[in-house]
Design an enzyme around this catalytic site. Structure first.
Site, short mmCIF file in Angstrom:
data_model
loop_
_atom_site.label_atom_id
_atom_site.label_comp_id
_atom_site.label_asym_id
_atom_site.label_seq_id
_atom_site.Cartn_x
_atom_site.Cartn_y
_atom_site.Cartn_z
N GLU A 138 6.07 10.23 -0.53
CA GLU A 138 6.77 10.95 -1.15
C GLU A 138 7.99 11.28 -1.47
O GLU A 138 8.21 12.13 -1.77
CB GLU A 138 5.95 12.43 0.41
CG GLU A 138 7.04 13.82 0.27
CD GLU A 138 8.45 14.25 0.78
OE1 GLU A 138 8.53 14.88 -0.20
OE2 GLU A 138 8.50 13.05 1.55
N ASP A 174 -1.13 16.61 6.65
CA ASP A 174 -0.28 17.55 8.02
C ASP A 174 -2.19 17.58 8.36
O ASP A 174 -2.34 17.12 9.37
CB ASP A 174 -0.46 18.73 7.27
CG ASP A 174 1.24 18.45 6.87
OD1 ASP A 174 2.37 18.06 7.64
OD2 ASP A 174 1.36 20.00 6.58
N ASP A 176 5.99 19.65 10.58
CA ASP A 176 6.54 20.50 10.41
C ASP A 176 7.33 21.17 11.82
O ASP A 176 8.22 21.55 12.00
CB ASP A 176 6.63 21.65 9.63
CG ASP A 176 4.55 22.58 11.09
OD1 ASP A 176 4.75 20.90 11.39
OD2 ASP A 176 4.86 22.75 11.00
N THR A 218 10.52 19.14 12.47
CA THR A 218 12.08 18.47 12.91
C THR A 218 13.19 19.62 13.98
O THR A 218 13.20 18.30 14.45
CB THR A 218 12.75 19.16 11.36
OG1 THR A 218 12.02 18.87 9.39
CG2 THR A 218 13.81 18.76 11.01
N ASP A 229 1.21 10.57 7.80
CA ASP A 229 2.68 11.94 8.01
C ASP A 229 3.48 10.79 8.55
O ASP A 229 3.18 11.03 10.19
CB ASP A 229 2.23 13.26 8.68
CG ASP A 229 3.36 14.08 8.57
OD1 ASP A 229 4.45 12.95 9.66
OD2 ASP A 229 3.38 15.13 9.12
N ASP A 272 13.11 8.39 7.28
CA ASP A 272 11.77 8.67 6.64
C ASP A 272 11.12 7.85 5.76
O ASP A 272 10.25 7.47 5.66
CB ASP A 272 11.44 9.73 6.59
CG ASP A 272 10.37 11.16 6.19
OD1 ASP A 272 10.14 9.85 6.70
OD2 ASP A 272 10.18 11.50 5.11
N ILE A 278 6.37 10.10 10.82
CA ILE A 278 7.02 10.86 11.66
C ILE A 278 7.29 11.64 11.76
O ILE A 278 8.78 12.00 11.27
CB ILE A 278 7.66 9.70 13.30
CG1 ILE A 278 7.95 10.46 13.94
CG2 ILE A 278 8.84 9.42 11.74
CD1 ILE A 278 7.07 11.16 15.28
#
Length: 399
Positions: free
Chosen positions: A79, A326, A184, A186, A154, A54, A156
């Site tokens: 982030e 998102d 969201d 995962t 975002d 990430d 991936i």
């Protein structure tokens, strides 16, 4: 802005390829799926490989955009903290894109330890040039300079644990220019459920819900003006068995409306897609509107994509469980197609008070007062994603 749009699509393609690479290449996939908690946690570095992947995508985006658009430098914020424990020399090392492929390999090895093959595969992908042959994309020139824009990204899926590190690298409240955070999905990305049958074209779960989302908004107004959605796992080639992706983009600036897609036709009876965690009150209110048939899917980005593609007519979320990263990209594409993303709580309040006019839409430059970390950028009060005004009106009336 045409050059910026092409750059963002190009970066989304590089991110998508990194995502596919981590599933395709055995040295990377074994690191990706390995449990790293409790006594089994890999002690070579503080965060697991999902977090490293990430952060690496985050740093690729920051590097590529900052290099091409110097006016964005200083306005690009990730982030996740990019600091990892140095497994060789001790202390910490900042993960970044180095000047050469060899230097990037060496830096990654300081985190990954003996995983030479994994470090080389990642470095190759990081330093590979992306060439776009999209003639329509190249001709999109809405005419707003990058210096007037800010971006939410975002990278991936959700590689790391939910909420891990949120807010660690957040920009100051006054300058939320570029934020990166996992979506969201995962379990959908890592679990790799590849053959979940769709229901009316909407996949209730699976790898297809892992998306790359890049949205640009006007720094002054907070209004989304540009969006890119990349589907890294759109379909699998029947011959090579390799995943192939696709992307969509949209621009909504002033009177300009440009999009890689055409506005879909509405369904005779509205289709509404929800999260499976949505409450019983919302389900009960919307069920009759849809003839008792609601649809469910994973991933906020994917559910908004279902509306964009015309698979659903609305996506309703009643809780503040999504964030600016998102929604910014899908919101821009919805606007480009004539729809929008309405702030649900504000819209319902306006109806109760008898106020007329357009309902309030989400904006992306105003952190929530009194909140800290990621919660500053939560979409409080939920939202409704829609394309056709009659469906928005029907949903708000039902709620």
């Amino acid at each position: 802005m045409g050059r910026l749009l092409q750059a963002l699509v190009g970066v989304s393609e590089k991110a998508a390829e990194l995502a596919r690479l981590c599933r395709r290449e055995e040295p990377l996939f074994q690191l990706l799926v390995a449990e790293k908690t409790g006594s089994d946690r890999n002690r070579r570095f503080l965060q697991d490989f999902k977090t490293l992947a990430d952060v690496l995508i985050q740093e690729v985006i920051k590097h590529d955009l900052g290099k091409e658009f110097p006016e964005l430098q200083g306005h690009i914020h990730g982030e996740e903290s990019n600091e990892f424990r140095d497994s060789v020399a001790g202390g910490t090392v900042a993960v970044r894109v180095c000047a050469t492929r060899e230097d990037t390999v060496a830096l990654l090895l300081s985190v990954l330890g003996p995983e030479q093959a994994a470090a080389e595969l990642l470095a190759d992908a990081v330093h590979r040039d992306v060439v776009l042959g999209d003639v329509v994309l190249a001709g999109a020139e809405p005419g707003v300079p990058p210096r007037d824009l800010a971006v939410w990204i975002d990278p991936i899926g959700e590689w790391g644990a939910a909420g891990a590190g949120r807010g660690a690298g957040s920009p100051p409240c006054a300058t939320p220019e570029l934020q990166l955070h996992p979506a969201d999905s995962t379990n959908e990305y890592i679990g790799g459920r590849e053959d979940v049958p769709p229901v009316d074209g909407i996949a209730p779960a699976g790898l297809c819900s892992a998306l790359v989302l890049i949205g640009a908004f006007d720094r002054l107004s907070g209004c989304p003006v540009l969006g890119v959605i990349n589907e890294p796992f759109f379909r699998r080639d029947p011959q090579t068995r390799r995943w192939q992706g696709r992307y969509h983009w949209g621009v909504a600036h002033g009177d300009t409306r440009l999009c890689s897609l055409s506005p879909p036709d509405p369904h005779p009876m509205p289709r509404v897609v929800l999260s499976r965690a949505e409450g019983a009150a919302v389900r009960g209110a919307l069920g009759p509107l849809c003839g008792g048939r609601l649809h469910f899917a994973a991933g906020a980005g994917y559910k908004m994509l279902c509306v964009i593609l015309g698979l659903a007519d609305a996506y309703v979320l009643s809780e503040g469980t999504t964030f600016a990263w998102d929604t910014c990209a899908p919101h821009a594409i919805l606007r480009a197609l004539g729809g929008g993303l309405v702030a649900l709580e504000g819209a319902l309040q306006a109806r109760r008070e008898g106020r007329t006019g357009d309902p309030p839409e989400l904006v992306y430059n105003c952190p929530a007062e009194g909140a800290g970390g990621a919660e500053r950028w939560a979409n409080r009060g939920g939202f409704v994603a829609y394309l056709h005004p009659q469906h928005l009106e029907a949903v708000l009336g039902a709620l």
